[in-house]
Enzyme design. Structure first.
Site, PDB file in Angstrom:
ATOM      1  N   HIS A  86      -4.321  -7.401  -2.207  1.00 55.40           N
ATOM      2  CA  HIS A  86      -5.024  -7.452  -0.864  1.00 55.40           C
ATOM      3  C   HIS A  86      -5.904  -6.419  -1.501  1.00 55.40           C
ATOM      4  CE1 HIS A  86      -4.742  -7.723   3.648  1.00 55.40           C
ATOM      5  NE2 HIS A  86      -4.803  -6.392   3.772  1.00 55.40           N
ATOM      6  N   PHE A 144      -9.436   2.909   7.624  1.00 53.11           N
ATOM      7  CA  PHE A 144      -7.561   2.988   6.614  1.00 53.11           C
ATOM      8  C   PHE A 144      -8.441   3.698   5.354  1.00 53.11           C
ATOM      9  CE2 PHE A 144      -5.297   0.856   3.736  1.00 53.11           C
ATOM     10  CZ  PHE A 144      -4.932   0.607   4.478  1.00 53.11           C
TER      11      PHE A 144
HETATM   12  N1  INI Z   1      -9.115  -1.124   4.345  1.00 51.86           N
HETATM   13  C1  INI Z   1      -9.044  -0.262   3.748  1.00 51.86           C
HETATM   14  O1  INI Z   1     -10.620   0.382   4.376  1.00 51.86           O
HETATM   15  N2  INI Z   1      -9.178   0.206   2.202  1.00 51.86           N
HETATM   16  C2  INI Z   1      -7.756  -0.603   2.783  1.00 51.86           C
HETATM   17  O2  INI Z   1      -7.852   0.317   0.313  1.00 51.86           O
HETATM   18  C3  INI Z   1      -6.976  -1.607   2.640  1.00 51.86           C
HETATM   19  N3  INI Z   1      -6.161  -2.223   2.101  1.00 51.86           N
HETATM   20  O3  INI Z   1      -5.939  -1.686   0.748  1.00 51.86           O
HETATM   21  O4  INI Z   1      -5.369  -2.821   2.723  1.00 51.86           O
HETATM   22  C4  INI Z   1      -7.306  -1.732   3.634  1.00 51.86           C
HETATM   23  N4  INI Z   1      -6.732  -2.884   4.026  1.00 51.86           N
HETATM   24  C5  INI Z   1      -6.481  -3.064   5.836  1.00 51.86           C
HETATM   25  C6  INI Z   1      -8.112  -4.212   5.921  1.00 51.86           C
HETATM   26  O5  INI Z   1      -9.606  -3.600   5.735  1.00 51.86           O
HETATM   27  C7  INI Z   1      -7.892  -4.708   7.680  1.00 51.86           C
HETATM   28  O6  INI Z   1      -8.643  -3.827   8.502  1.00 51.86           O
HETATM   29  C8  INI Z   1      -6.559  -5.388   8.280  1.00 51.86           C
HETATM   30  O7  INI Z   1      -6.579  -6.102   7.088  1.00 51.86           O
HETATM   31  C9  INI Z   1      -6.884  -6.140   9.062  1.00 51.86           C
HETATM   32  O8  INI Z   1      -7.780  -7.352   9.212  1.00 51.86           O
END
Ligand code: INI
Length: 160
Positions: free
Chosen positions: A89, A23
């Site tokens: 989130h 991400f």
């Molecule tokens: N994951 C991140 O590494 N950074 C972020 O900013 C982020 N946001 O903002 O949503 C993010 N979301 C995904 C999360 O880590 C999981 O992969 C997802 O929720 C599935 O479990």
């Protein structure tokens, strides 16, 4: 005289794993490059390193736990980028990553470095991923070497 323990920064012979979250991959890739640069500069052999990718920072702790439990690594570097944006989130992802990574280190005794950028916006993230505020991935990897060496020294206390 008081005995002082410090981890040196000699990476030769250390086995170090990096776990990176896809991400915000453009930023996290800069952290990965910084970490790999730090490991190479401090003498960690390429063959003694591993990189594993997870979808997001939320998943870093479980991957770190499984790797730590293999007993194959002296230190683990977790890298990710969490940008606040406009949702709540952020707090859940950042909170799970930091709490979970800390718990894995305590439960397994393997140092697990928190190389996760938590920023308000993309500009701050760029600055801390090789921009004007340095590279958090580089720093986390240097810390991984220091902690591995320190714990080795501690475990050998009283043995000689
Ligand atoms: N994951 C991140 O590494 N950074 C972020 O900013 C982020 N946001 O903002 O949503 C993010 N979301 C995904 C999360 O880590 C999981 O992969 C997802 O929720 C599935 O479990």
């Amino acid at each position: 005289m008081t005995r002082e323990l410090k981890g040196d920064l000699q990476g030769q012979g250390l086995r170090i794993a990096i776990i990176a979250a896809r991400f915000n991959e453009l930023i996290t890739l800069r952290l990965v490059e910084g970490a790999q640069d730090a490991l190479a500069r401090h003498g960690v052999n390429n063959e003694d390193t591993l990189i594993a990718w997870v979808p997001g920072s939320f998943e870093l702790p479980v991957a770190a736990k499984v790797l730590a439990e293999t007993g194959q690594y002296d230190s683990i570097v977790c890298l990710g980028t969490v940008i606040r944006g406009e949702t709540t989130h952020y707090d859940m992802v950042a909170g799970n990553a930091s709490g979970g990574i800390g718990r894995v280190a305590l439960e397994t005794g393997v140092p697990v470095m928190f190389g996760v950028l938590t920023t308000e916006n993309m500009d701050q993230a760029i600055n801390r991923a090789g921009g004007k505020s340095g590279n958090l991935g580089y720093n986390a990897a240097v810390g991984a070497i220091e902690m591995a060496r320190l714990l080795q020294t501690m475990k050998n206390l009283g043995k000689s």
